[in-house]
Design a protein around this motif. Structure first.
Motif, PDB file in Angstrom:
ATOM      1  N   PHE A  82       0.794  -1.225   0.000  1.00 20.57           N
ATOM      2  CA  PHE A  82       0.000   0.000   0.000  1.00 20.57           C
ATOM      3  C   PHE A  82       0.827   1.274   0.000  1.00 20.57           C
ATOM      4  CE2 PHE A  82      -2.847  -3.200   1.831  1.00 20.57           C
ATOM      5  CZ  PHE A  82      -3.986  -2.990   1.078  1.00 20.57           C
ATOM      6  N   SER A  83       2.052   1.229   0.407  1.00 14.26           N
ATOM      7  CA  SER A  83       2.864   2.440   0.481  1.00 14.26           C
ATOM      8  C   SER A  83       4.304   2.085   0.091  1.00 14.26           C
ATOM      9  CB  SER A  83       2.818   3.042   1.887  1.00 14.26           C
ATOM     10  OG  SER A  83       3.571   4.230   1.951  1.00 14.26           O
ATOM     11  N   LYS A  84       4.628   2.315  -1.178  1.00 11.61           N
ATOM     12  CA  LYS A  84       5.945   1.945  -1.684  1.00 11.61           C
ATOM     13  C   LYS A  84       7.029   2.940  -1.283  1.00 11.61           C
ATOM     14  CE  LYS A  84       4.304  -1.573  -4.031  1.00 11.61           C
ATOM     15  NZ  LYS A  84       4.655  -2.967  -3.751  1.00 11.61           N
ATOM     16  N   ILE A  85       6.631   4.185  -1.040  1.00  9.23           N
ATOM     17  CA  ILE A  85       7.593   5.234  -0.687  1.00  9.23           C
ATOM     18  C   ILE A  85       7.723   5.294   0.831  1.00  9.23           C
ATOM     19  CG2 ILE A  85       8.160   7.680  -0.879  1.00  9.23           C
ATOM     20  CD1 ILE A  85       6.441   7.778  -3.396  1.00  9.23           C
ATOM     21  N   PRO A  96      -1.200   8.790   4.384  1.00  8.52           N
ATOM     22  CA  PRO A  96      -1.730  10.013   3.750  1.00  8.52           C
ATOM     23  C   PRO A  96      -2.349   9.714   2.383  1.00  8.52           C
ATOM     24  CG  PRO A  96       0.679   9.972   3.675  1.00  8.52           C
ATOM     25  CD  PRO A  96       0.264   8.846   4.565  1.00  8.52           C
ATOM     26  N   TRP A  97      -3.137  10.684   1.886  1.00  4.63           N
ATOM     27  CA  TRP A  97      -3.851  10.507   0.625  1.00  4.63           C
ATOM     28  C   TRP A  97      -2.917  10.469  -0.578  1.00  4.63           C
ATOM     29  CZ3 TRP A  97      -8.526   8.791  -0.191  1.00  4.63           C
ATOM     30  CH2 TRP A  97      -9.481   8.895   0.830  1.00  4.63           C
ATOM     31  N   ASN A  98      -1.736  11.034  -0.440  1.00  2.00           N
ATOM     32  CA  ASN A  98      -0.798  11.022  -1.567  1.00  2.00           C
ATOM     33  C   ASN A  98       0.092   9.786  -1.588  1.00  2.00           C
ATOM     34  OD1 ASN A  98       0.693  11.610   0.685  1.00  2.00           O
ATOM     35  ND2 ASN A  98       1.689  13.455  -0.157  1.00  2.00           N
ATOM     36  N   ALA A  99      -0.194   8.811  -0.718  1.00  2.00           N
ATOM     37  CA  ALA A  99       0.601   7.590  -0.684  1.00  2.00           C
ATOM     38  C   ALA A  99       0.355   6.768  -1.953  1.00  2.00           C
ATOM     39  CB  ALA A  99       0.262   6.763   0.543  1.00  2.00           C
TER      40      ALA A  99
END
Length: 283
Positions: free
Chosen positions: A66-69, A191-194
């Motif tokens: 869900f969150s690569k960064i 966060p929404w920008n994830a």
């Protein structure tokens, strides 16, 4: 023959004395406090142990799917690590607190069993019992919040699991499976920008089939059950401590009554003795 009969009598008396001693020792055990302590230890152990492992699995699922960064979930990682350290503190505190409450149960049981003997409860002992009642009440309210909070990840994982189960169901008739998604960003976890922030279709099904998801989901359920058991144990402790405090208060009043009665009897005896002495000297 007489010697043998005397030896048998001595052995029977020794056995009877040991049996009475065991009965007396067992009678002084606070069984209610013992049960509450075992339940409290079990609940805290389940919550802390399963919760710690489940949080680690949650981080792994978020990072892989869900969150690569890393920067997107850096704050969540710090929060989870802080929660894991808090779990260590909770486990240590309740291990010590449970032992203290068990010792207080032994103390109060001894006070009640020896109510009519020379054992006397002090004001300090009653104040300590009252302090434990207040502290256990506060901890019970706090653990109600912990129990509610531990149900949140169970709800999130259940939504994912039920969605995957619906997609795999042979009865289901979906024209486009890829349109079925689970977006964890809407829960405020990341966060929404994830990126990507959500999983759809076969990707979501693959996530549900991983051992990390399966293990974390069931560990969260067990941790929630452990928190519920701890709440029950604290309520049990609260009832025990309240009863113990009332027993100590009654014991204190009883001893005060006995002291006053003994003083009055001693004064009456002294007056009678002096009266007899005066009558004898007059005669």
């Amino acid at each position: 023959m007489e010697t043998t009969s005397e030896e048998n009598q001595e052995q029977s008396q020794e056995k009877k004395g040991c049996f009475e001693c065991c009965i007396k020792c067992l009678g002084g055990v606070p069984y209610a406090s013992l049960v509450a302590t075992i339940l409290c230890f079990s609940g805290v152990a389940l919550f802390c142990g399963c919760g710690h492992v489940a949080l680690t699995g949650t981080i792994s699922i978020l990072e892989n799917h869900f969150s690569k960064i890393t920067s997107d979930h850096a704050m969540l990682t710090d929060v989870i690590q802080l929660m894991q350290y808090v779990i260590y503190g909770i486990a240590s505190f309740f291990f010590l607190y449970g032992i203290i409450l068990l010792a207080e149960g032994f103390y109060t049981t001894s006070a009640v069993k020896e109510l009519h003997s020379e054992f006397k409860t002090t004001i300090c002992g009653r104040c300590i019992s009252g302090m434990f009642v207040f502290l256990t009440y506060i901890l019970g309210i706090a653990w109600l919040g912990v129990f509610g909070f531990s149900a949140v990840p169970v709800f999130l994982f259940y939504n994912m699991w039920s969605t995957c189960a619906a997609m795999r169901s042979p009865v289901a008739n979906f024209t486009n499976v890829d349109s079925i998604c689970v977006d964890v960003r809407q829960y405020g976890i990341i966060p929404w920008n994830a990126t990507p922030g959500r999983a759809c279709g076969s990707t979501l099904g693959d996530i549900c089939n991983t051992s990390e998801f399966y293990l974390s989901y069931h560990l969260y359920i067990v941790a929630c059950a452990g928190a519920g058991a701890t709440v029950i144990a604290l309520i049990h402790f609260l009832m025990i401590l309240s009863a113990n405090w009332a027993y100590l208060k009654d014991a204190s009043h009883m001893h005060a009554y006995q002291d006053i009665k003994m003083k009055e009897e001693q004064e009456l005896h002294d007056i009678t003795s002096r009266s007899k002495e005066c009558l004898n000297s007059y005669t």
